[in-house]
Write a protein that holds these residues in place. Structure first.
Motif, PDB file in Angstrom:
ATOM      1  N   GLN A  55       1.144  -1.516   0.310  1.00 17.04           N
ATOM      2  CA  GLN A  55       0.048  -0.144   0.870  1.00 17.04           C
ATOM      3  C   GLN A  55       1.122   1.404   0.429  1.00 17.04           C
ATOM      4  O   GLN A  55       0.876   1.900  -0.809  1.00 17.04           O
ATOM      5  N   GLU A  56       2.178   1.290   0.251  1.00 16.67           N
ATOM      6  CA  GLU A  56       3.093   2.334   0.649  1.00 16.67           C
ATOM      7  C   GLU A  56       4.056   2.355  -0.189  1.00 16.67           C
ATOM      8  O   GLU A  56       4.032   3.739  -1.184  1.00 16.67           O
ATOM      9  N   VAL A  78      -7.290   3.147  -9.413  1.00  9.69           N
ATOM     10  CA  VAL A  78      -6.742   2.301  -9.154  1.00  9.69           C
ATOM     11  C   VAL A  78      -6.045   1.769  -7.873  1.00  9.69           C
ATOM     12  O   VAL A  78      -6.228   1.037  -7.558  1.00  9.69           O
ATOM     13  N   ARG A  79      -5.081   2.698  -7.519  1.00  9.53           N
ATOM     14  CA  ARG A  79      -4.125   2.537  -6.477  1.00  9.53           C
ATOM     15  C   ARG A  79      -5.065   2.842  -5.423  1.00  9.53           C
ATOM     16  O   ARG A  79      -4.515   1.911  -4.290  1.00  9.53           O
ATOM     17  N   ALA A  87      -6.693  -3.534   2.728  1.00 13.88           N
ATOM     18  CA  ALA A  87      -7.493  -3.142   4.171  1.00 13.88           C
ATOM     19  C   ALA A  87      -8.465  -4.219   4.123  1.00 13.88           C
ATOM     20  O   ALA A  87      -8.697  -4.410   5.446  1.00 13.88           O
ATOM     21  N   ILE A  88      -9.144  -4.523   3.279  1.00  9.80           N
ATOM     22  CA  ILE A  88     -10.029  -5.212   3.576  1.00  9.80           C
ATOM     23  C   ILE A  88      -9.853  -6.825   3.838  1.00  9.80           C
ATOM     24  O   ILE A  88     -10.081  -6.935   4.945  1.00  9.80           O
ATOM     25  N   GLY A 202      -4.400  -3.307   9.619  1.00  9.60           N
ATOM     26  CA  GLY A 202      -5.853  -3.610   8.845  1.00  9.60           C
ATOM     27  C   GLY A 202      -6.707  -1.876   9.355  1.00  9.60           C
ATOM     28  O   GLY A 202      -6.654  -0.823   8.155  1.00  9.60           O
ATOM     29  N   TYR A 203      -6.445  -1.671  10.400  1.00  7.85           N
ATOM     30  CA  TYR A 203      -7.547  -0.259  10.913  1.00  7.85           C
ATOM     31  C   TYR A 203      -6.675   0.792  10.224  1.00  7.85           C
ATOM     32  O   TYR A 203      -6.664   1.650   8.927  1.00  7.85           O
ATOM     33  N   LEU A 204      -5.107   1.001  10.311  1.00  6.65           N
ATOM     34  CA  LEU A 204      -4.077   1.485  10.030  1.00  6.65           C
ATOM     35  C   LEU A 204      -4.308   1.906   8.975  1.00  6.65           C
ATOM     36  O   LEU A 204      -4.030   3.191   7.600  1.00  6.65           O
ATOM     37  N   MET A 205      -4.204   0.696   7.749  1.00  3.40           N
ATOM     38  CA  MET A 205      -3.703   0.917   6.581  1.00  3.40           C
ATOM     39  C   MET A 205      -5.620   1.546   6.142  1.00  3.40           C
ATOM     40  O   MET A 205      -5.391   2.317   4.801  1.00  3.40           O
TER      41      MET A 205
END
Length: 318
Positions: A55-56, A78-79, A87-88, A202-205
């Protein structure tokens, strides 16, 4: 040259992503075969680390300018979609792990994992530490201090997850060897704790997707190093403007220099290019430099290009 800096960072990030995924597959396979919820949780957290790093990488400046998605018409959308999906998946996986751990805790006959699961966990921990040392030293060596610090922060929580899993597995195996049934519940208990760490990831994402970190102005002492480097370039009279900001692992610099008004535009552009290339070569963390030039307008040391030829003020450059 800025694309080379971006690719350097992306290479280091991809090596971590692939390495973590390989370790996650190994731990997950052995954990499933050995019926160890703790080891499966550790594998899930390692995979979540890879998703977070991906993700980063998607939102990095290098990926936005030179990556595959940059060539798409709706590359930014798209990103974002990929980031949300990642994240989900991490959140759902953490929730599933937590539910499975609770079911194991409510089971009247829990089982301890086999010895090979413990050996796998120790081996994976050593391999992960080796990968971390490689990543960290690579980033420091190439001047990516921000990347190294961020990776160290990721590794800290991954180490917590691995240690929790190891304690749970050792406790359950000890309970089976010494016939203490209560200790058998340590393995699913460790899995439940690791599930909380996965949910945190996941929450941070989700937060990173919804509220991406804005670019921050660089500290004055760091900007001063850029200023001193630019002033060493022959042909630059003054640095009229310099603004450096940090976005993620990348630094962008916006510079306006003044040059001798008597030189040609081509000569001024060559001076600006030399200054730009010097910054990119000396500071690997700098991935983009916007270099502009203007004519030096003061009467000293140069004449103004608006002055008449019969002006008595002489120029230092003849």
């Amino acid at each position: 040259m800025n694309s080379e800096r971006s690719r350097s960072l992306e290479t280091a990030a991809w090596s971590g992503i692939v390495g973590n995924l390989a370790l996650a597959v190994l731990k997950g396979t052995v954990g499933y075969a050995a019926n160890s919820k703790a080891l499966m949780g550790d594998a899930l957290h390692t995979a979540a680390d890879s998703a977070s790093r991906l993700q980063e990488l998607l939102f990095s400046k290098g990926a936005a300018e030179h990556g595959i998605l940059a060539r798409l018409r709706n590359g930014e959308k798209v990103r974002t979609v990929i980031s949300v999906v990642l994240a989900i998946l991490v959140l759902m996986s953490g929730l599933q792990l937590g539910i499975s751990a609770v079911r194991s805790l409510s089971s009247p006959d829990p089982q301890a994992p086999g010895l090979y699961a413990l050996i796998t966990a120790f081996t994976a921990l050593v391999l992960r530490e080796s990968l971390f040392q490689f990543q960290y030293r690579y980033s420091i060596k190439h001047g990516h201090k921000a990347e190294a610090d961020l990776y160290a922060n990721h590794e800290r929580y991954s180490l917590y997850a691995s240690l929790i899993a190891l304690i749970g597995m050792i406790g359950a195996m000890t309970g089976e060897a010494m016939e203490w049934p209560a200790l058998l519940y340590l393995d699913p208990t460790a899995a439940l704790l690791v599930a909380c760490l996965v949910l945190r990831k996941g929450y941070l994402m989700v937060l990173n997707t919804a509220y991406p970190a804005p670019a921050q102005p660089l500290r004055e002492e760091d900007s001063q190093r850029f200023m001193e480097t630019i002033q060493r370039v022959h042909g630059i009279v003054t640095v009229q403007h310099l603004h450096a900001q940090e976005a993620g692992h990348f630094i962008t610099v916006d510079v306006t220099i003044s040059v001798n008004p008597r030189i040609t535009v081509q000569e001024a552009q060559e001076i600006a290019d030399r200054a730009k290339n010097l910054l990119l070569a000396r500071f690997p963390q700098v991935t983009h430099v916007q270099m502009q030039f203007v004519s030096y307008q003061a009467g000293y040391p140069y004449k103004s290009n608006h002055e008449l030829p019969d002006n008595d003020v002489s120029s230092l450059l003849q």
